[in-house]
Design a protein around this motif. Structure first.
Motif, PDB file in Angstrom:
ATOM      1  N   ALA A  92      -5.763  -7.059 -31.016  1.00 50.39           N
ATOM      2  CA  ALA A  92      -6.311  -6.336 -30.043  1.00 50.39           C
ATOM      3  C   ALA A  92      -7.574  -6.969 -29.405  1.00 50.39           C
ATOM      4  O   ALA A  92      -7.765  -6.933 -28.256  1.00 50.39           O
ATOM      5  CB  ALA A  92      -6.548  -4.873 -30.172  1.00 50.39           C
ATOM      6  N   LYS A 146      -2.546  -3.238 -22.144  1.00 49.78           N
ATOM      7  CA  LYS A 146      -3.507  -2.531 -21.551  1.00 49.78           C
ATOM      8  C   LYS A 146      -3.016  -1.162 -20.734  1.00 49.78           C
ATOM      9  O   LYS A 146      -1.855  -1.216 -20.134  1.00 49.78           O
ATOM     10  CB  LYS A 146      -4.322  -3.312 -20.660  1.00 49.78           C
ATOM     11  CG  LYS A 146      -3.561  -4.067 -19.491  1.00 49.78           C
ATOM     12  CD  LYS A 146      -4.616  -4.903 -18.785  1.00 49.78           C
ATOM     13  CE  LYS A 146      -3.738  -5.438 -17.596  1.00 49.78           C
ATOM     14  NZ  LYS A 146      -4.892  -6.442 -16.798  1.00 49.78           N
ATOM     15  N   THR A 201      -4.626   2.237 -18.243  1.00 56.43           N
ATOM     16  CA  THR A 201      -5.561   3.071 -17.723  1.00 56.43           C
ATOM     17  C   THR A 201      -5.225   4.284 -17.882  1.00 56.43           C
ATOM     18  O   THR A 201      -4.217   5.047 -17.747  1.00 56.43           O
ATOM     19  CB  THR A 201      -5.732   2.702 -16.097  1.00 56.43           C
ATOM     20  OG1 THR A 201      -5.787   1.169 -16.051  1.00 56.43           O
ATOM     21  CG2 THR A 201      -7.068   3.019 -15.533  1.00 56.43           C
ATOM     22  N   GLN A 207     -10.162   2.308 -19.142  1.00 56.95           N
ATOM     23  CA  GLN A 207      -9.250   1.107 -19.408  1.00 56.95           C
ATOM     24  C   GLN A 207      -9.055   0.731 -20.981  1.00 56.95           C
ATOM     25  O   GLN A 207     -10.207   0.608 -21.461  1.00 56.95           O
ATOM     26  CB  GLN A 207      -9.214  -0.357 -18.745  1.00 56.95           C
ATOM     27  CG  GLN A 207      -8.048  -0.765 -18.931  1.00 56.95           C
ATOM     28  CD  GLN A 207      -8.281  -2.291 -18.243  1.00 56.95           C
ATOM     29  OE1 GLN A 207      -9.234  -3.140 -18.615  1.00 56.95           O
ATOM     30  NE2 GLN A 207      -7.282  -2.652 -17.440  1.00 56.95           N
ATOM     31  N   VAL A 208      -7.915   0.936 -21.617  1.00 53.33           N
ATOM     32  CA  VAL A 208      -7.915   0.760 -23.003  1.00 53.33           C
ATOM     33  C   VAL A 208      -7.251  -0.540 -23.193  1.00 53.33           C
ATOM     34  O   VAL A 208      -6.422  -0.871 -22.456  1.00 53.33           O
ATOM     35  CB  VAL A 208      -7.447   1.867 -23.798  1.00 53.33           C
ATOM     36  CG1 VAL A 208      -8.367   3.085 -23.824  1.00 53.33           C
ATOM     37  CG2 VAL A 208      -6.130   2.057 -23.589  1.00 53.33           C
ATOM     38  N   LYS A 209      -7.454  -1.197 -24.364  1.00 51.78           N
ATOM     39  CA  LYS A 209      -6.597  -2.715 -24.525  1.00 51.78           C
ATOM     40  C   LYS A 209      -6.164  -2.176 -26.075  1.00 51.78           C
ATOM     41  O   LYS A 209      -7.114  -1.763 -26.821  1.00 51.78           O
ATOM     42  CB  LYS A 209      -7.569  -3.824 -24.591  1.00 51.78           C
ATOM     43  CG  LYS A 209      -7.811  -4.306 -23.059  1.00 51.78           C
ATOM     44  CD  LYS A 209      -8.443  -5.372 -23.030  1.00 51.78           C
ATOM     45  CE  LYS A 209      -8.815  -5.741 -21.857  1.00 51.78           C
ATOM     46  NZ  LYS A 209      -9.854  -6.885 -21.618  1.00 51.78           N
ATOM     47  N   TYR A 227      -6.606 -13.672 -26.033  1.00 48.50           N
ATOM     48  CA  TYR A 227      -6.701 -13.598 -24.628  1.00 48.50           C
ATOM     49  C   TYR A 227      -6.010 -14.618 -24.058  1.00 48.50           C
ATOM     50  O   TYR A 227      -5.182 -14.481 -22.800  1.00 48.50           O
ATOM     51  CB  TYR A 227      -8.131 -13.252 -23.985  1.00 48.50           C
ATOM     52  CG  TYR A 227      -8.086 -12.877 -22.643  1.00 48.50           C
ATOM     53  CD1 TYR A 227      -8.097 -11.535 -22.114  1.00 48.50           C
ATOM     54  CD2 TYR A 227      -8.255 -13.870 -21.512  1.00 48.50           C
ATOM     55  CE1 TYR A 227      -8.314 -10.974 -21.110  1.00 48.50           C
ATOM     56  CE2 TYR A 227      -8.241 -13.589 -20.178  1.00 48.50           C
ATOM     57  CZ  TYR A 227      -8.308 -11.927 -20.009  1.00 48.50           C
ATOM     58  OH  TYR A 227      -8.231 -11.827 -18.785  1.00 48.50           O
ATOM     59  N   HIS A 247     -14.962  -9.925 -18.458  1.00 50.12           N
ATOM     60  CA  HIS A 247     -13.396  -9.653 -18.712  1.00 50.12           C
ATOM     61  C   HIS A 247     -12.800 -10.341 -19.807  1.00 50.12           C
ATOM     62  O   HIS A 247     -11.841 -10.038 -20.520  1.00 50.12           O
ATOM     63  CB  HIS A 247     -12.545 -10.085 -17.473  1.00 50.12           C
ATOM     64  CG  HIS A 247     -12.814  -9.033 -16.548  1.00 50.12           C
ATOM     65  ND1 HIS A 247     -12.810  -7.809 -16.405  1.00 50.12           N
ATOM     66  CD2 HIS A 247     -13.739  -9.257 -15.227  1.00 50.12           C
ATOM     67  CE1 HIS A 247     -13.345  -7.015 -15.223  1.00 50.12           C
ATOM     68  NE2 HIS A 247     -13.910  -8.225 -14.470  1.00 50.12           N
ATOM     69  N   LEU A 290      -6.487   0.416 -30.918  1.00 49.39           N
ATOM     70  CA  LEU A 290      -7.281   0.217 -30.019  1.00 49.39           C
ATOM     71  C   LEU A 290      -8.241  -0.872 -30.174  1.00 49.39           C
ATOM     72  O   LEU A 290      -8.725  -0.791 -31.137  1.00 49.39           O
ATOM     73  CB  LEU A 290      -7.745   1.462 -29.464  1.00 49.39           C
ATOM     74  CG  LEU A 290      -7.692   2.033 -28.117  1.00 49.39           C
ATOM     75  CD1 LEU A 290      -6.301   2.190 -27.541  1.00 49.39           C
ATOM     76  CD2 LEU A 290      -8.330   3.271 -27.645  1.00 49.39           C
TER      77      LEU A 290
END
Lengths: 111, 611, 343
Positions: free
Chosen positions: A45, C255, C257, C242-244, A51, B404, C230
């Motif tokens: 994660a 992901k 929201t 927002q969580v990833k 990514y 990001h 998470l």
């Protein structure tokens, strides 16, 4: 080639009858914390490389424990060793060292 | 002038000479062509003189150790410089006595046996006094050394190096040599008379003339044998550092550059590895020592490498905080030596970052500051938020480059010994930074900061956020009043020792409050225990180091522990009972503080500790 | 023979239950509680798993059971000492008390969620703890999002501060999994169009009725269960979060929201017992300090050599309310037997 209407493909089964590969055993000996992993997915994660690619450390570790050496080695190459995973790992696995070993593991015992 | 008892010394000394010359030639031949060129050019330059001066200061007088620990410095200086005085004195004595400058080396060493009665001339009397004074100085150093072995605390050391057998043998003979010399000379004085202030006293220990006659020759034999065996053991023990250290000082002054690869028997690395005296100064400064971890310190690493033993565990486990390098009295580049060892160990590591091509959008926007929070910034949202708020407050236009997604700066790869494979990361990050049209790069991560400044060759200057915030305070774009909260500042390894940034963070804290003094800070600061320098250190061990570091940080009961590194903050805050903040958070929290209101602020702060 | 006395430290469910049991056995009891009122964590709770029993219905009988018993509220016991057959308690406000036995029911603290900064607790208002959510159910705390919101999206993170070496807590807090499932259902009942997602590492539905509750959440309330941790919570537009996370079963990152993120904070011991020269000090636990071990299990030395000191409830380790009450009853009988052999 005669077409019989089907193709024979290799079994998808992971062969758990095989003993753990000696190279993997050696790797686990050198980084024992790899055995602590509970595959919670936190490492994946937060992964910086994840990514951009399918880098997932917990999966690499599962591959190691299931004897899928080549897949593991190939997948480990995307890692940037940034250490974010290690910071957040709830089990204190030395992931950077683990990946470093994974990336240089070979079928012959030499890790 | 000859007696068979000189043979052990002559043999030992000759073997040492041959071995040393052979090894040095071999090492020098292994140097890179560039370095060999530098040695040739440097040889007849002023640098040689400067090196000689440094040899005098460091190899003989040991000024650096002296500054760290006077008693320990005196021990080393009296042993080394005292011995040097003996050698010079012996030369002068034989020269003066025979009229020839060149005499066999043993003649000077056993001079008292061959020429017991030289007091006829006043000059000889002076020389005799000088020689015995030198011997006394050496013996005083020796006695401290013996005490140090038995009770290390006496010389103010918490730790002393554990030695292997070869070194213990050499140490034994080194300790034997000077007392034996005193005994032998005293016996001769007891038989023949003569002697100066020291031997006239010690000669009376022989009780009777007969005893002295009977013991004289055996003592000279013992002295010669001890000396011979020490010289024989020297090139194979840690005492190889005595001659090698001097050569290394010369090489450094001649400007030799680090060489690629890792081979402790080749080139500059060979000289570095073999010039470690194993003095143990690196043990005391190592943050792991305080946590009771005594296995991977630099002295052990170098010894293992030198002995050709497996050094993997030691090389991979160290936190690479740089404290030992900072303290090393010989100036060995321990940090890079260790990283070289790691890249050798992990030379088969195989990474591929080609996927980074074309993965991120390049923005081209004109801005003042390009903010880079790095990988670790993402797990410290408070720091990032605080920096952004401060930039807004100061009216600085900025772009958050990695809001990001981010690409690692590459330093972690270098720390794992895979610096070569970080090229792609560097190239891609540089493209992204250059793509921004910014005037200044500010990063909240000391690891990134160090790597950006040393390896990136950027077209804009780069600052750590503590440096930039201090600039904002200095130019009065940010205004803060002094409050009365007390802060303990933790120097991150990569920012302090790594990038020599000690003052700006302190200036900031001093602006808003009081700075608490610590027993280990600045270049002696302890590591948080969880930097990415270590590859293999187990979590419990890291936590022990963290706990020890927190003890130091809490020693004067500050209100806050403050640091400037996301990794340090994360690690410390997990274990600390005191609140841990980043500098930026402190600067932001102090926004409303004025002198009158700081008391009430303090109350609020203590409530925050346990929400 | 005079009536024997027992001092109970802590007026949570375990302390209250033990007091009631001991009194019914004819023992004289006094309770010491550092807070201003009895009830422990239970008094902030809204409903209990697995049957959504109102927490006050569980608390009231406990409070009724101790009517008439002396309770020293706001009195924090800082040390206890042992002299012959007598135990002495000393509290911070200078109170001294002598008894024949001491029962520690000091319970647990909830993990301080701000220690996991990456989840954004204390940074973003939408990030709350499971205990705060109970207060919202109770109406004691406002919802962090607009209640008129048509379809609020809510996430639960399991194992916050539990099973986490980095926080010094290796243990599983046992009750958070089922609490999260219970709270998820309550959310779904309260906001009919809401969407609820639980992020878990392993679901531990160990008790009777727990598995059924999990089934109900999945089938009747469409709660999504995602096996994965998470990574971080970050701000999104208009106060959303927002969580990833990694969906480890899908093997893909994910992901989402959310309007509210609930952190299932684990249990930590509330008190650390340290043996000093001639007394036991009750202090604040530090990093990695575990629970007081059970008397029958790994009995620490100070409990072995000091007969008359007993421990009950969640201060021995994470426990649910029924577990705690059962344990308090059982230990009370131990205390009673001990007093009987002494007299």
């Amino acid at each position: 080639m005669i077409n019989f209407g089907y193709t024979a493909s290799e079994s998808r089964h992971i062969d758990m009858d095989e003993r753990l590969h000696p190279a993997i055993e050696k790797m686990l000996h050198r980084e024992p914390s790899l055995k602590e992993c509970i595959a919670c997915g936190r490492c994946a994660a937060v992964c910086t490389a994840g990514y951009f690619t399918g880098m997932q450390f917990y999966r690499l570790n599962l591959m190691a424990h299931r004897g899928l050496i080549n897949e593991m080695k190939q997948a480990a190459r995307a890692c940037m060793l940034c250490g974010k995973c290690q910071m957040t790992c709830p089990k204190g696995v030395n992931i950077r060292h683990g990946v470093l070993l994974m990336s240089q593991i070979t079928d012959v015992l030499d890790v | 002038m000859y007696h068979p008892f000189v043979l052990p010394f002559v043999v030992g000394f000759s073997v040492m000479g041959v071995v040393l010359v052979a090894r040095y030639i071999y090492w020098l031949r292994g140097m890179s062509p560039g370095n060999r060129q530098r040695v040739l050019w440097g040889f007849f330059s002023r640098s040689t003189l400067l090196a000689v001066k440094e040899i005098l200061q460091e190899s003989l007088l040991h000024l650096k150790i002296f500054r760290v620990n006077p008693l320990l410095g005196f021990m080393h200086a009296s042993l080394a410089f005292g011995w040097f005085m003996l050698i010079v004195g012996g030369k002068l004595e034989t020269w003066y006595y025979t009229g020839n400058f060149f005499n066999p080396p043993y003649y000077a060493i056993f001079f008292r046996y061959f020429e017991p009665l030289t007091e006829g001339f006043w000059m000889n009397g002076v020389l005799l006094f000088y020689m015995e004074l030198s011997l006394l100085i050496v013996l005083s150093g020796l006695s401290i050394a013996v005490v140090k072995r038995i009770r290390k605390k006496v010389v103010g050391m918490n730790n002393t190096t554990r030695h292997n057998p070869a070194n213990r043998i050499a140490l034994f003979f080194l300790w034997m040599v000077f007392p034996l010399r005193l005994m032998a000379e005293s016996a001769t004085v007891a038989v023949h008379g003569g002697g100066s202030f020291l031997t006239t006293v010690t000669s009376s220990l022989f009780l009777s003339h007969d005893w002295a006659v009977w013991l004289e020759l055996p003592l000279w034999w013992a002295y010669s044998t001890g000396l011979g065996l020490f010289f024989l053991a020297l090139p194979f023990s840690r005492y190889l550092h005595i001659p090698t250290e001097m050569v290394m000082l010369l090489l450094k002054k001649w400007g030799v550059q680090p060489e690629p690869g890792f081979n402790p028997e080749k080139g500059v690395q060979a000289f570095e590895v073999h010039s470690c005296p194993g003095c143990g100064v690196c043990l005391d400064v190592c943050p792991a020592m305080g946590a009771g971890i005594n296995s991977f310190q630099s002295a052990y690493f170098v010894r293992q490498v030198r002995a050709g033993h497996n050094y993997e565990t030691i090389a991979d486990m160290c936190l690479n905080c740089g404290a030992c390098k900072e303290a090393c009295p010989v100036g060995i580049s321990l940090e890079s030596l260790r990283l070289d060892a790691r890249s050798h160990l992990h030379r088969k590591a195989n990474f591929d970052h080609r996927y980074l091509h074309g993965t991120m959008t390049l923005w081209r926007d004109t801005t003042e500051v390009v903010l880079y929070t790095g990988c670790m910034g993402r797990i410290n949202p408070k720091t990032t938020q605080a920096v952004k708020s401060l930039l807004h407050e100061a009216g600085v236009k900025f772009i958050h480059l990695d809001e990001h997604e981010s690409i690692c700066c590459g330093r972690p790869m270098a720390l794992a010994g895979a610096a070569e494979q970080a090229k792609m990361l560097i190239q891609r990050n540089r493209e992204l930074i250059h793509g921004q049209n910014g005037q200044l790069l500010v990063t909240t991560c000391p690891i990134c900061y160090r790597y950006f400044s040393s390896e990136y060759d950027l077209n804009i200057p780069v600052l750590h956020h503590s440096q930039f915030l201090w600039q904002l305070i200095e130019t009065q774009k940010l205004n803060r009043h002094k409050g009365n909260l007390r802060y303990a500042y933790h120097d991150p390894c990569e920012l302090g020792r790594g990038a020599n940034c000690y003052d700006e963070p302190r200036n900031l804290l001093y602006t808003v409050g009081e700075l608490v003094a610590l027993s280990s800070e600045r270049n002696k600061a302890l590591c948080c225990g969880n930097n990415i320098g270590s590859l293999t250190l187990a979590e419990e061990q890291k936590q022990k180091i963290t706990a020890n570091t927190l003890t130091v940080l809490s020693e004067n009961s500050p209100d806050y522990i403050v640091t400037a590194c996301p990794m340090c903050k994360n690690t410390l805050s997990r274990q600390s009972t005191l609140p841990v903040r980043d500098l930026a958070e402190v600067m932001l929290e102090c926004k409303e503080v004025n002198v009158a209101g700081s008391r009430t602020r303090k109350k609020q702060a203590s409530v925050n500790v346990t929400p | 023979m005079s009536q024997q006395k027992v001092a109970i430290v802590g007026a949570g469910p375990a302390g209250l239950q033990a007091a009631a049991t001991l009194v019914s056995l004819g023992v004289s009891v006094e309770i010491f509680e550092r807070n201003g009122s009895p009830g422990g964590h239970l008094k902030q709770w809204h409903a209990l798993f697995p049957h959504f029993q109102n927490a006050t219905h569980a608390l009231n009988p406990l409070l009724n059971g101790v009517k008439g018993i002396t309770m020293h509220l706001g009195s924090k016991v800082s040390e206890i000492s042992h002299n012959g057959n007598t135990w002495r308690l000393l509290s911070d406000d200078g109170l001294k008390y002598e008894s024949d036995a001491v029962l520690l029911t000091t319970g647990f603290n909830l993990f301080d969620a701000s220690r996991k900064e990456e989840y954004g607790y204390g940074v973003y208002p939408g990030v709350v703890t499971s205990a705060q959510l109970e207060e919202m159910f109770n109406g004691q705390r406002p919802w962090p999002f607009d209640k008129s919101l048509a379809a609020p999206k809510i996430g639960f993170v399991h194992c916050v501060g539990s099973r986490d070496v980095k926080c010094g807590n290796r243990f599983c807090s046992k009750v958070c999994c089922v609490t999260a499932v219970k709270q998820a259902i309550e959310i779904r009942k309260r906001f009919s169009d809401s969407a609820v997602t639980c992020f878990y590492m392993d679901l531990r539905m160990y008790g009777l009725g727990f598995e059924e509750l999990y089934h109900e959440a999945q089938v009747n309330h469409q709660v999504q269960f995602i096996r994965g941790r998470l990574s971080e919570a970050s701000p999104a537009v208009s106060g959303k979060i927002q969580v990833k996370a990694e969906d480890t079963l899908m093997g893909r990152p994910l992901k989402l929201t959310l309007d509210m993120l609930v952190l299932m904070v684990g249990m930590e011991p509330a008190v650390k017992l340290t043996a000093q020269n001639n007394h036991l000090a009750l202090g604040k636990p530090g990093f990695g300090d575990g629970f007081m071990a059970d008397r029958e299990l790994n009995t620490p030395e100070y409990l072995q050599v000091t007969p008359g000191l007993f421990v009950a409830g969640a201060c021995k380790g994470p426990a649910s309310l029924p577990d705690t009450i059962q344990d308090a009853k059982a230990v009370s009988v131990d205390v009673y037997n001990f007093l009987k052999t002494k007299s």
